[in-house]
Design a protein around this motif. Structure first.
Motif, PDB file in Angstrom:
ATOM      1  N   LEU A  50       0.823  -1.208   0.000  1.00 47.15           N
ATOM      2  CA  LEU A  50       0.000   0.000   0.000  1.00 47.15           C
ATOM      3  C   LEU A  50       0.859   1.261   0.000  1.00 47.15           C
ATOM      4  CD1 LEU A  50      -2.890   0.765  -0.166  1.00 47.15           C
ATOM      5  CD2 LEU A  50      -3.052   0.630   2.311  1.00 47.15           C
ATOM      6  N   ILE A  51       1.922   1.272   0.784  1.00 43.76           N
ATOM      7  CA  ILE A  51       2.844   2.409   0.802  1.00 43.76           C
ATOM      8  C   ILE A  51       3.430   2.631  -0.595  1.00 43.76           C
ATOM      9  CG2 ILE A  51       5.105   3.153   1.655  1.00 43.76           C
ATOM     10  CD1 ILE A  51       4.222   1.838   4.392  1.00 43.76           C
ATOM     11  N   ARG A  52       3.839   1.543  -1.265  1.00 46.92           N
ATOM     12  CA  ARG A  52       4.391   1.627  -2.617  1.00 46.92           C
ATOM     13  C   ARG A  52       3.339   2.116  -3.605  1.00 46.92           C
ATOM     14  NH1 ARG A  52       3.552  -1.724  -6.394  1.00 46.92           N
ATOM     15  NH2 ARG A  52       3.047  -3.469  -5.029  1.00 46.92           N
ATOM     16  N   GLU A  53       2.147   1.542  -3.557  1.00 44.38           N
ATOM     17  CA  GLU A  53       1.084   1.904  -4.497  1.00 44.38           C
ATOM     18  C   GLU A  53       0.632   3.351  -4.318  1.00 44.38           C
ATOM     19  OE1 GLU A  53      -0.295   0.453  -7.059  1.00 44.38           O
ATOM     20  OE2 GLU A  53       0.329  -1.635  -6.892  1.00 44.38           O
ATOM     21  N   LEU A  54       0.531   3.822  -3.079  1.00 45.30           N
ATOM     22  CA  LEU A  54       0.108   5.205  -2.854  1.00 45.30           C
ATOM     23  C   LEU A  54       1.143   6.184  -3.395  1.00 45.30           C
ATOM     24  CD1 LEU A  54      -1.438   4.846   0.710  1.00 45.30           C
ATOM     25  CD2 LEU A  54      -2.672   5.217  -1.441  1.00 45.30           C
ATOM     26  N   PHE A  55       2.417   5.820  -3.303  1.00 44.61           N
ATOM     27  CA  PHE A  55       3.457   6.672  -3.879  1.00 44.61           C
ATOM     28  C   PHE A  55       3.370   6.649  -5.409  1.00 44.61           C
ATOM     29  CE2 PHE A  55       7.714   7.579  -5.488  1.00 44.61           C
ATOM     30  CZ  PHE A  55       7.913   8.836  -4.920  1.00 44.61           C
ATOM     31  N   GLU A  56       3.224   5.432  -5.993  1.00 46.14           N
ATOM     32  CA  GLU A  56       3.166   5.313  -7.452  1.00 46.14           C
ATOM     33  C   GLU A  56       1.925   5.997  -8.035  1.00 46.14           C
ATOM     34  OE1 GLU A  56       5.375   0.931  -7.606  1.00 46.14           O
ATOM     35  OE2 GLU A  56       3.299   1.097  -8.259  1.00 46.14           O
ATOM     36  N   CYS A  66       0.783   4.903  10.176  1.00 39.82           N
ATOM     37  CA  CYS A  66      -0.384   5.718   9.806  1.00 39.82           C
ATOM     38  C   CYS A  66      -1.454   4.910   9.078  1.00 39.82           C
ATOM     39  CB  CYS A  66       0.049   6.909   8.957  1.00 39.82           C
ATOM     40  SG  CYS A  66       1.143   8.030   9.839  1.00 39.82           S
ATOM     41  N   LEU A  67      -1.194   3.620   8.835  1.00 42.11           N
ATOM     42  CA  LEU A  67      -2.165   2.749   8.172  1.00 42.11           C
ATOM     43  C   LEU A  67      -2.885   1.904   9.218  1.00 42.11           C
ATOM     44  CD1 LEU A  67      -0.016   1.468   5.171  1.00 42.11           C
ATOM     45  CD2 LEU A  67      -1.886   3.133   5.083  1.00 42.11           C
ATOM     46  N   ARG A  90      -5.021   8.762   7.636  1.00 43.23           N
ATOM     47  CA  ARG A  90      -5.355  10.179   7.819  1.00 43.23           C
ATOM     48  C   ARG A  90      -4.128  11.088   7.742  1.00 43.23           C
ATOM     49  NH1 ARG A  90     -10.518  10.830  10.624  1.00 43.23           N
ATOM     50  NH2 ARG A  90     -11.338   8.813  11.217  1.00 43.23           N
ATOM     51  N   ARG A  91      -2.915  10.488   7.683  1.00 42.39           N
ATOM     52  CA  ARG A  91      -1.691  11.286   7.663  1.00 42.39           C
ATOM     53  C   ARG A  91      -0.752  10.793   6.573  1.00 42.39           C
ATOM     54  NH1 ARG A  91       1.122  11.393  13.179  1.00 42.39           N
ATOM     55  NH2 ARG A  91       2.406  12.822  11.997  1.00 42.39           N
ATOM     56  N   TRP A  92      -0.247  11.718   5.773  1.00 42.17           N
ATOM     57  CA  TRP A  92       0.715  11.407   4.722  1.00 42.17           C
ATOM     58  C   TRP A  92       1.527  12.658   4.447  1.00 42.17           C
ATOM     59  CZ3 TRP A  92      -4.583  11.487   4.046  1.00 42.17           C
ATOM     60  CH2 TRP A  92      -5.099  12.555   3.308  1.00 42.17           C
ATOM     61  N   GLU A  93       2.600  12.459   3.711  1.00 44.53           N
ATOM     62  CA  GLU A  93       3.462  13.582   3.322  1.00 44.53           C
ATOM     63  C   GLU A  93       3.315  13.813   1.831  1.00 44.53           C
ATOM     64  OE1 GLU A  93       7.416  12.578   4.569  1.00 44.53           O
ATOM     65  OE2 GLU A  93       6.769  12.190   6.619  1.00 44.53           O
ATOM     66  N   GLY A  94       3.300  15.086   1.434  1.00 40.09           N
ATOM     67  CA  GLY A  94       3.158  15.434   0.029  1.00 40.09           C
ATOM     68  C   GLY A  94       1.722  15.798  -0.295  1.00 40.09           C
ATOM     69  N   PHE A  95       1.495  16.095  -1.570  1.00 40.03           N
ATOM     70  CA  PHE A  95       0.178  16.496  -2.042  1.00 40.03           C
ATOM     71  C   PHE A  95      -0.380  15.418  -2.952  1.00 40.03           C
ATOM     72  CE2 PHE A  95       2.435  20.384  -1.031  1.00 40.03           C
ATOM     73  CZ  PHE A  95       1.517  21.008  -0.178  1.00 40.03           C
ATOM     74  N   VAL A  96      -1.610  15.025  -2.714  1.00 44.81           N
ATOM     75  CA  VAL A  96      -2.275  14.004  -3.524  1.00 44.81           C
ATOM     76  C   VAL A  96      -2.444  14.524  -4.947  1.00 44.81           C
ATOM     77  CG1 VAL A  96      -4.419  12.718  -3.858  1.00 44.81           C
ATOM     78  CG2 VAL A  96      -3.465  12.976  -1.552  1.00 44.81           C
TER      79      VAL A  96
END
Length: 133
Positions: A50-56, A66-67, A90-96
């Motif tokens: 999930l961390i990889r996919e959300l970045f990609e 945070c998951l 609910r928490r991440w770094e960067g802009f979607v």
């Protein structure tokens, strides 16, 4: 029947809205809305995938603490059986931002049923409504 494990995430913004992505033309189930995520690579844990996919897909960095697992879907498609854990973040770094040409939309959980979704995604909606109202 082949079992396919995919992982999905309900990103939740400060207003209690959930991010959904529209499958682009040329992909199976094109035009349907879904929660971001994807298939696991070999020897990958669901959280790592999930961390990889959300970045990609979205260009954001998510840290594993945070998951939070919320629920899962188990759906029999014609050619395979899909098992899909849904995590909340609910928490991440960067802009979607869409990285793969997909449309993105922030929606309140009670309006999720207004967006056509793959059969495996729709059963996840009640858990999000229970969580966020």
């Amino acid at each position: 029947m082949r079992l396919l494990l995919v992982v999905a995430c309900a990103l939740i913004d400060a207003d209690g809205r959930v991010l959904i992505a529209q499958r682009p033309e040329g992909k199976e189930l094109a035009g349907l809305w879904e929660f971001p995520g994807g298939k696991l690579d070999a020897n990958e844990r669901p959280e790592q995938a999930l961390i990889r996919e959300l970045f990609e897909e979205l260009g954001i960095t998510v840290k594993e603490p945070c998951l939070a697992p919320l629920t899962f879907a188990s759906h029999a498609y014609e050619a395979f059986h899909l098992l899909m854990p849904l995590f909340v973040c609910r928490r991440w770094e960067g802009f979607v931002a869409a990285q793969e040409g997909q449309a993105l939309k922030w929606v309140f959980p009670k309006t999720l049923r207004d967006y056509p979704m793959p059969p495996a995604d729709a059963p996840l909606i009640p858990a999000l409504i229970d969580l966020l109202g």
